[in-house]
Design a protein around this motif. Sequence first.
Motif, PDB file in Angstrom:
ATOM      1  N   ARG A  36     129.358 118.659 117.524  1.00 39.31           N
ATOM      2  CA  ARG A  36     128.524 119.735 116.953  1.00 39.31           C
ATOM      3  C   ARG A  36     129.347 120.562 115.950  1.00 39.31           C
ATOM      4  N   SER A  37     130.594 120.925 116.347  1.00 47.68           N
ATOM      5  CA  SER A  37     131.445 121.711 115.434  1.00 47.68           C
ATOM      6  C   SER A  37     131.737 120.913 114.175  1.00 47.68           C
ATOM      7  N   TYR A  38     131.972 119.615 114.351  1.00 49.21           N
ATOM      8  CA  TYR A  38     132.269 118.754 113.197  1.00 49.21           C
ATOM      9  C   TYR A  38     131.069 118.715 112.233  1.00 49.21           C
ATOM     10  N   TYR A  39     129.857 118.527 112.779  1.00 49.58           N
ATOM     11  CA  TYR A  39     128.662 118.499 111.933  1.00 49.58           C
ATOM     12  C   TYR A  39     128.446 119.867 111.265  1.00 49.58           C
ATOM     13  N   GLU A  40     128.655 120.939 112.030  1.00 50.15           N
ATOM     14  CA  GLU A  40     128.435 122.284 111.474  1.00 50.15           C
ATOM     15  C   GLU A  40     129.433 122.576 110.346  1.00 50.15           C
ATOM     16  N   GLU A  41     130.624 122.045 110.517  1.00 50.47           N
ATOM     17  CA  GLU A  41     131.660 122.215 109.481  1.00 50.47           C
ATOM     18  C   GLU A  41     131.221 121.519 108.184  1.00 50.47           C
ATOM     19  N   SER A  59     121.585 119.035 108.438  1.00 56.26           N
ATOM     20  CA  SER A  59     121.205 120.401 108.770  1.00 56.26           C
ATOM     21  C   SER A  59     119.801 120.457 109.393  1.00 56.26           C
ATOM     22  N   GLU A  60     118.890 119.665 108.818  1.00 52.32           N
ATOM     23  CA  GLU A  60     117.507 119.690 109.327  1.00 52.32           C
ATOM     24  C   GLU A  60     117.333 118.887 110.615  1.00 52.32           C
ATOM     25  N   GLY A  61     118.224 117.933 110.825  1.00 56.28           N
ATOM     26  CA  GLY A  61     118.045 117.021 111.970  1.00 56.28           C
ATOM     27  C   GLY A  61     118.573 117.565 113.288  1.00 56.28           C
ATOM     28  N   ILE A  62     119.274 118.713 113.232  1.00 61.89           N
ATOM     29  CA  ILE A  62     119.841 119.272 114.465  1.00 61.89           C
ATOM     30  C   ILE A  62     119.031 120.490 114.899  1.00 61.89           C
ATOM     31  N   SER A  63     118.656 120.505 116.165  1.00 61.26           N
ATOM     32  CA  SER A  63     117.949 121.665 116.729  1.00 61.26           C
ATOM     33  C   SER A  63     118.803 122.273 117.832  1.00 61.26           C
ATOM     34  N   TYR A  64     118.420 123.462 118.228  1.00 64.69           N
ATOM     35  CA  TYR A  64     119.185 124.142 119.275  1.00 64.69           C
ATOM     36  C   TYR A  64     118.248 124.645 120.364  1.00 64.69           C
ATOM     37  N   SER A  65     118.688 124.473 121.594  1.00 58.85           N
ATOM     38  CA  SER A  65     117.931 125.043 122.705  1.00 58.85           C
ATOM     39  C   SER A  65     118.956 125.703 123.610  1.00 58.85           C
ATOM     40  N   ASP A  66     118.821 126.999 123.807  1.00 61.00           N
ATOM     41  CA  ASP A  66     119.887 127.778 124.461  1.00 61.00           C
ATOM     42  C   ASP A  66     121.201 127.471 123.745  1.00 61.00           C
ATOM     43  N   ASP A  67     122.170 126.962 124.513  1.00 59.70           N
ATOM     44  CA  ASP A  67     123.464 126.688 123.884  1.00 59.70           C
ATOM     45  C   ASP A  67     123.631 125.224 123.500  1.00 59.70           C
ATOM     46  N   THR A  68     122.566 124.460 123.678  1.00 65.91           N
ATOM     47  CA  THR A  68     122.714 123.020 123.457  1.00 65.91           C
ATOM     48  C   THR A  68     122.156 122.600 122.097  1.00 65.91           C
ATOM     49  N   ALA A  69     122.954 121.800 121.392  1.00 60.54           N
ATOM     50  CA  ALA A  69     122.466 121.236 120.120  1.00 60.54           C
ATOM     51  C   ALA A  69     121.987 119.813 120.403  1.00 60.54           C
ATOM     52  N   TYR A  70     120.926 119.427 119.739  1.00 62.35           N
ATOM     53  CA  TYR A  70     120.425 118.062 119.936  1.00 62.35           C
ATOM     54  C   TYR A  70     119.745 117.567 118.661  1.00 62.35           C
ATOM     55  N   PHE A  71     119.593 116.247 118.547  1.00 64.13           N
ATOM     56  CA  PHE A  71     118.916 115.694 117.378  1.00 64.13           C
ATOM     57  C   PHE A  71     117.410 115.880 117.543  1.00 64.13           C
ATOM     58  N   PHE A  81     118.235 110.100 112.107  1.00 63.64           N
ATOM     59  CA  PHE A  81     119.249 109.368 111.329  1.00 63.64           C
ATOM     60  C   PHE A  81     119.107 107.850 111.435  1.00 63.64           C
ATOM     61  N   LEU A  82     118.045 107.435 112.110  1.00 61.94           N
ATOM     62  CA  LEU A  82     117.783 105.992 112.205  1.00 61.94           C
ATOM     63  C   LEU A  82     116.985 105.615 110.958  1.00 61.94           C
ATOM     64  N   ASN A  83     117.565 104.769 110.105  1.00 66.38           N
ATOM     65  CA  ASN A  83     116.867 104.481 108.841  1.00 66.38           C
ATOM     66  C   ASN A  83     115.818 103.383 109.011  1.00 66.38           C
ATOM     67  N   LYS A  84     115.128 103.045 107.940  1.00 73.28           N
ATOM     68  CA  LYS A  84     113.997 102.112 108.081  1.00 73.28           C
ATOM     69  C   LYS A  84     114.461 100.706 108.477  1.00 73.28           C
ATOM     70  N   ASN A  85     115.735 100.424 108.292  1.00 75.94           N
ATOM     71  CA  ASN A  85     116.261  99.126 108.743  1.00 75.94           C
ATOM     72  C   ASN A  85     116.807  99.198 110.167  1.00 75.94           C
ATOM     73  N   ASN A  86     116.486 100.314 110.833  1.00 69.54           N
ATOM     74  CA  ASN A  86     116.976 100.555 112.197  1.00 69.54           C
ATOM     75  C   ASN A  86     118.503 100.570 112.278  1.00 69.54           C
ATOM     76  N   LEU A  87     119.118 101.097 111.253  1.00 61.84           N
ATOM     77  CA  LEU A  87     120.566 101.302 111.284  1.00 61.84           C
ATOM     78  C   LEU A  87     120.831 102.810 111.255  1.00 61.84           C
TER      79      LEU A  87
END
Length: 322
Positions: A36-41, A59-71, A81-87
């Motif tokens: 999370r810190s790495y992505y926020e950086e 930035s748009e793909g991360i949400s927060y609930s209480d203290d937890t970050a999640y996709f 972050f799963l693209n149309k080729n499922n990668l």
Amino acid sequence: MKLIAPDYYTDFRCIADKCKHNCCIGWEIDIDEYTRSYYEEIISAKPAEIPSSFINRLSEGISYSDDTAYFRLAENERCPFLNKNNLCDIILTLGEDSLCSICTDHPRFRNYFTDRTEVGLGLCCEEAARLILLKPDKTELCVLGDDKEAQTLGDDEQKAIYMRSTVFEIMQDRSIPFEIRLRKMTDYCGITLPQKSHAEWTDIFLSLERLDDKWGELLTKYRDFAPDEFDFTKLESFDACFEQLTVYLAFRYFSDGVLQNTAGKTAAFIALCCNMIRNLFAAIMLSAVSSDLSDMLIEIVRMFSAEVEYSDCNIEQLMSVL
Ligand code: SF4
């Protein structure tokens, strides 16, 4: 401290875009603190070498609930972050080392003892299920690492590991039919499954928390299957698959069961899950015309694992009726 794993463990490779039931669909993934810190950086520093479009997505793909970050899941419950080729675009843009710990680890699970960590592959991943169920020879545990720092197992842990190795021995005795091995295993643990019909057990499985409606549809469709009228010798060529299933379940749950004083219930849980999967497989086999039976079995086991095994509350509920 040793690292111990089943002998197939190092053969596992994620099949990524070839996977029919991608683990990046349908599960909300928590992001560990470090990642999370790495992505926020990245989001705040906007390094020039990373495309700004990707930084915006991060930035748009991360949400927060209480203290937890999640996709934040996107359309059709896909990871953003799963693209149309499922990668995975995080891997493609930032490299494999940039994944959060759950994504790096999946489908692995770990159990911890004083002198060892045990690591295995979960059956909710179709490729892990294929690797495990179709392994023709008996599964053995091997030492993948040892830092030579001597640690001693406690008496209860020794007992748990000894009892589990006996369960392995019983379930891997290929000189006797599979269902007799299953009965010997529950006898050894001093338990018998409560007497219930397949329909009654199915109703209990149907009452559990559900992830995918297909599992409920499958259970409902074959609720009235009559095991007493089926010739189970027709499944003999799949005995090795069911053996691998029980050894997997014993490896994953049995020692903890002994440590929690629930060895009998854990053995009954293993037998119940195995019986349910065998009954479903037999019922489907009766109605299938020309499908690949191994693929069918892998799919039933994958669904069972995702629906039952990966929900603590479902496991608890099943344990409560044993
Ligand atoms: S379910 Fe298994 S094979 Fe499929 S994408 Fe996930 S780790 Fe890879």
